[in-house]
Design a protein around this motif. Structure first.
Motif, PDB file in Angstrom:
ATOM      1  N   MET A 133       0.576  -1.421  -0.288  1.00  0.00           N
ATOM      2  CA  MET A 133       0.054  -0.186   0.510  1.00  0.00           C
ATOM      3  C   MET A 133       0.969   1.275   0.046  1.00  0.00           C
ATOM      4  N   ILE A 134       1.931   1.012   0.002  1.00  0.00           N
ATOM      5  CA  ILE A 134       3.184   1.895   0.515  1.00  0.00           C
ATOM      6  C   ILE A 134       3.849   2.905  -1.308  1.00  0.00           C
ATOM      7  N   ASP A 135       3.749   3.919  -1.822  1.00  0.00           N
ATOM      8  CA  ASP A 135       4.384   4.365  -3.042  1.00  0.00           C
ATOM      9  C   ASP A 135       6.452   4.564  -2.467  1.00  0.00           C
ATOM     10  N   ARG A 136       6.780   3.428  -2.869  1.00  0.00           N
ATOM     11  CA  ARG A 136       8.374   3.803  -2.810  1.00  0.00           C
ATOM     12  C   ARG A 136       8.773   4.563  -3.137  1.00  0.00           C
ATOM     13  N   ASP A 137       8.664   4.848  -3.994  1.00  0.00           N
ATOM     14  CA  ASP A 137       9.080   6.569  -4.749  1.00  0.00           C
ATOM     15  C   ASP A 137       8.705   7.567  -3.945  1.00  0.00           C
ATOM     16  N   ARG A 138       7.343   7.484  -3.699  1.00  0.00           N
ATOM     17  CA  ARG A 138       6.825   8.549  -2.384  1.00  0.00           C
ATOM     18  C   ARG A 138       7.769   8.810  -1.570  1.00  0.00           C
ATOM     19  N   LEU A 139       7.700   7.574  -0.922  1.00  0.00           N
ATOM     20  CA  LEU A 139       8.732   7.342   0.260  1.00  0.00           C
ATOM     21  C   LEU A 139       9.956   7.507  -0.072  1.00  0.00           C
ATOM     22  N   ALA A 140      10.429   8.143  -1.131  1.00  0.00           N
ATOM     23  CA  ALA A 140      12.032   7.940  -1.369  1.00  0.00           C
ATOM     24  C   ALA A 140      12.338   9.451  -1.201  1.00  0.00           C
ATOM     25  N   SER A 141      10.618  10.249  -1.872  1.00  0.00           N
ATOM     26  CA  SER A 141      11.143  11.414  -1.973  1.00  0.00           C
ATOM     27  C   SER A 141      11.002  11.930  -0.896  1.00  0.00           C
ATOM     28  N   LEU A 142       9.849  11.498   0.219  1.00  0.00           N
ATOM     29  CA  LEU A 142       9.670  12.181   1.611  1.00  0.00           C
ATOM     30  C   LEU A 142      11.467  12.076   1.913  1.00  0.00           C
ATOM     31  N   ARG A 143      11.757  11.719   2.324  1.00  0.00           N
ATOM     32  CA  ARG A 143      13.284  10.522   3.068  1.00  0.00           C
ATOM     33  C   ARG A 143      14.299  11.564   1.708  1.00  0.00           C
ATOM     34  N   ALA A 144      13.834  11.688   1.185  1.00  0.00           N
ATOM     35  CA  ALA A 144      14.685  13.137   0.347  1.00  0.00           C
ATOM     36  C   ALA A 144      14.659  14.437   1.043  1.00  0.00           C
ATOM     37  N   ASP A 145      13.441  14.916   0.758  1.00  0.00           N
ATOM     38  CA  ASP A 145      13.095  15.922   1.682  1.00  0.00           C
ATOM     39  C   ASP A 145      13.500  16.261   3.442  1.00  0.00           C
ATOM     40  N   GLU A 146      12.864  14.654   4.201  1.00  0.00           N
ATOM     41  CA  GLU A 146      13.328  14.967   5.434  1.00  0.00           C
ATOM     42  C   GLU A 146      14.737  15.248   5.576  1.00  0.00           C
ATOM     43  N   GLU A 147      16.049  14.632   4.452  1.00  0.00           N
ATOM     44  CA  GLU A 147      17.339  14.677   5.376  1.00  0.00           C
ATOM     45  C   GLU A 147      17.637  16.157   4.799  1.00  0.00           C
ATOM     46  N   ALA A 148      17.300  16.516   3.650  1.00  0.00           N
ATOM     47  CA  ALA A 148      17.858  17.936   3.553  1.00  0.00           C
ATOM     48  C   ALA A 148      17.255  18.862   4.985  1.00  0.00           C
ATOM     49  N   ARG A 149      16.836  18.549   5.399  1.00  0.00           N
ATOM     50  CA  ARG A 149      15.485  19.571   6.568  1.00  0.00           C
ATOM     51  C   ARG A 149      16.489  18.673   7.362  1.00  0.00           C
ATOM     52  N   THR A 194       1.051  12.048  19.014  1.00  0.00           N
ATOM     53  CA  THR A 194      -0.125  11.945  17.438  1.00  0.00           C
ATOM     54  C   THR A 194      -0.287  13.145  15.498  1.00  0.00           C
ATOM     55  N   GLU A 195       0.740  14.602  16.388  1.00  0.00           N
ATOM     56  CA  GLU A 195       0.032  15.010  15.464  1.00  0.00           C
ATOM     57  C   GLU A 195       1.237  14.986  14.240  1.00  0.00           C
ATOM     58  N   VAL A 196       2.188  14.769  14.708  1.00  0.00           N
ATOM     59  CA  VAL A 196       3.618  14.330  13.660  1.00  0.00           C
ATOM     60  C   VAL A 196       3.269  12.721  12.725  1.00  0.00           C
ATOM     61  N   PHE A 197       3.151  12.207  14.108  1.00  0.00           N
ATOM     62  CA  PHE A 197       2.834  10.704  13.218  1.00  0.00           C
ATOM     63  C   PHE A 197       1.016  10.659  11.815  1.00  0.00           C
ATOM     64  N   ALA A 198       0.761  11.469  12.221  1.00  0.00           N
ATOM     65  CA  ALA A 198      -0.642  11.644  11.191  1.00  0.00           C
ATOM     66  C   ALA A 198       0.115  12.438   9.804  1.00  0.00           C
ATOM     67  N   ASP A 199       0.914  13.292  10.522  1.00  0.00           N
ATOM     68  CA  ASP A 199       0.772  14.655   9.220  1.00  0.00           C
ATOM     69  C   ASP A 199       1.525  13.398   8.673  1.00  0.00           C
ATOM     70  N   ALA A 200       3.006  12.226   8.612  1.00  0.00           N
ATOM     71  CA  ALA A 200       3.389  11.969   7.912  1.00  0.00           C
ATOM     72  C   ALA A 200       2.784  10.784   7.571  1.00  0.00           C
ATOM     73  N   VAL A 201       1.745   9.783   8.129  1.00  0.00           N
ATOM     74  CA  VAL A 201       1.015   9.037   7.586  1.00  0.00           C
ATOM     75  C   VAL A 201       0.273   9.959   6.249  1.00  0.00           C
ATOM     76  N   ALA A 202       0.287  11.258   6.479  1.00  0.00           N
ATOM     77  CA  ALA A 202      -1.077  11.535   6.132  1.00  0.00           C
ATOM     78  C   ALA A 202       0.486  11.858   4.009  1.00  0.00           C
ATOM     79  N   ALA A 203       1.708  12.003   4.436  1.00  0.00           N
ATOM     80  CA  ALA A 203       2.252  12.666   3.302  1.00  0.00           C
ATOM     81  C   ALA A 203       2.444  11.616   2.717  1.00  0.00           C
ATOM     82  N   LEU A 204       2.620   9.988   3.338  1.00  0.00           N
ATOM     83  CA  LEU A 204       3.498   9.514   2.613  1.00  0.00           C
ATOM     84  C   LEU A 204       1.675   8.496   1.938  1.00  0.00           C
ATOM     85  N   VAL A 205       0.756   7.965   2.551  1.00  0.00           N
ATOM     86  CA  VAL A 205      -0.078   7.510   1.521  1.00  0.00           C
ATOM     87  C   VAL A 205      -0.693   8.502   0.734  1.00  0.00           C
ATOM     88  N   GLY A 206      -0.436  10.227   0.634  1.00  0.00           N
ATOM     89  CA  GLY A 206      -1.864  10.988  -0.373  1.00  0.00           C
ATOM     90  C   GLY A 206      -3.013  11.102   0.060  1.00  0.00           C
TER      91      GLY A 206
END
Length: 447
Positions: free
Chosen positions: A1-17, A435-447
């Protein structure tokens, strides 16, 4: 259920942050790389997310501040070592009082007897000794078990964790006992030293112990370091019956499961171990562990402990039970890890569990959140019943993203898995922030 390309893109953004948030840690990490192997003083520190390790400036209560001034809600708490909260005033005062009177003497202090009596009160075992770490304590009790029984092997649960004890770094590959992945330089073939059985499998345990070569079963009441795997109904009582029937010593390791209450699962669930190990938070962050034993085991060990060769028995250590550590332990057990402290911490873990579960359900994900006392963890799979199933569900890319996402937003999780630990110093606001941070991460991950 996880888009691996989206996951990799989010991870790259978080690494830069992460890099942008931590310039001073980056400088210190570069300096450390010139003198420290892998740039850290202890290998496990490489497991934190991000391109380098965050350096700590201070830690107090349930808060941690790094050298860049970033503050965190600390849900790692030193991977249980600071389960009491950081820099307990009572422990600081005890250290301040004891240090001028001597730090290590290789002679007992009055605090040693006080701590042993308190551990007896909590866990029910009448005799105690101390070690520098739970790893050492586990090594010692396994030596005792082989000495007392004359049997060569010990038994552990598949995908267990008991520190860096050679005999316990073993898993099952089908019916074969093999080194656990990542175990470096095993001293001997673990199949020669260790029997491995799946957690929650009574038939496998009975069948293996019936072979008659196992001295002790070393186990956690619930698996923890592969994710929390709880015992099924009646499992703990049946394990005790099986070990007694086969004359195998039962060793309970409460180092992580102390999260269940002041006497760990042993007191909470009415367990009856022959030996018990506890470590990590019992001295408020000062290195100390303890191992207790039944009166029968103590009576059988008394003669060798009084022999002239006791100092070369493979049990002990020059700095063990030093006055500073015992003073810290007395202060810790007097002021925290009590019923009233768990009465604050456990509901916070329950609130964390409910918040994470709601987010998972909202997105229809096949994930799960589990809790044991004031400890909670989430997995990217339905709840497994044994360690092998939990290990098979490991998703390092997904785990790494969620850890880094939380860290970049001021929430610190344990780097080895998705563990959150709660102390009396945490608040409902701390839980809700995760909970707020986790919810935001999951929402970003699943679109």
């Amino acid at each position: 259920m996880i888009d691996r390309d989206r996951l990799a893109s989010l991870r790259a953004d978080e690494e830069a942050r992460f890099v942008a948030l931590h310039p001073r840690s980056a400088e210190l990490a570069a300096e450390a790389g010139r003198s420290l192997l892998a740039g850290v003083p202890m290998p496990w520190m490489t497991r934190w997310p991000g391109g380098f390790t965050v350096f700590v400036a201070s830690a107090t209560g349930a808060q941690l501040t790094d050298v860049d001034g970033v503050r965190y809600v600390d849900l790692c708490l030193g991977d249980t070592g600071a389960m009491t909260g950081h820099a307990l005033p009572e422990v600081v005062a005890a250290i301040d009082a004891q240090a001028p009177r001597g730090i290590t003497t290789m002679l007992p202090s009055a605090d040693a007897s006080w701590v042993a009596e308190e551990l007896t009160h909590r866990f029910g075992l009448p005799r105690w000794q101390f070690a520098m770490s739970a790893t050492d304590a586990n090594r010692f009790v396994l030596r005792f078990a082989r000495h007392l029984t004359g049997r060569p092997r010990i038994a552990v649960m598949d995908w267990c964790y008991h520190g860096t004890v050679d005999e316990t770094l073993a898993v099952l590959d089908g019916d074969r006992v093999v080194p656990r992945p990542g175990a470096m330089g095993p001293q001997v073939d673990v199949a020669m030293t260790t029997a491995v059985v799946p957690f929650n499998d009574l038939e496998a345990l009975d069948r293996r112990l019936a072979e008659g070569d196992v001295a002790a079963l070393l186990m956690e009441p619930a698996l923890t370091n592969i994710g929390i795997v709880l015992p099924e109904e009646g499992y703990s009582e049946a394990v005790r019956g099986i070990t007694r029937r086969h004359d195998v010593l039962l060793v309970i390791d409460e180092t992580h499961t102390l999260c269940a209450g002041p006497g760990g699962c042993t007191a909470a669930w009415g367990l009856e171990p022959d030996l018990l190990v506890v470590g990590k938070p019992i001295a408020g962050g000062v290195p100390l562990a303890a191992y207790g034993m039944s009166r029968d085991v103590a009576d059988r060990l008394l003669a060798p402990m009084l022999s002239a060769e006791a100092d070369v028995s493979g049990v002990g250590g020059t700095l063990t039970a030093n006055p500073l550590a015992l003073a810290a332990a007395r202060a810790t057990l007097s002021s925290t890890l009590r019923e009233e402290d768990f009465a604050v911490a456990v509901p916070l873990a329950a609130r964390f569990t409910a918040g994470v579960a709601e987010v998972i359900a909202r997105h229809g994900l096949p994930w799960h959140v589990q809790r044991l006392g004031c400890r909670a963890e989430y997995w990217f799979c339905p709840p497994p019943r044994d360690g092998a199933a939990a290990a098979a569900a490991t998703d390092e890319d997904l785990e790494g993203l969620l850890h880094l996402w939380c860290l970049n937003r001021g929430v610190l999780l344990t780097p080895f898995h998705n563990m959150a630990l709660f102390s009396p110093h945490h608040t409902e606001a701390d839980v809700d922030r995760h909970t707020e941070v986790f919810a935001d991460a999951v929402a970003a991950l699943v679109g």
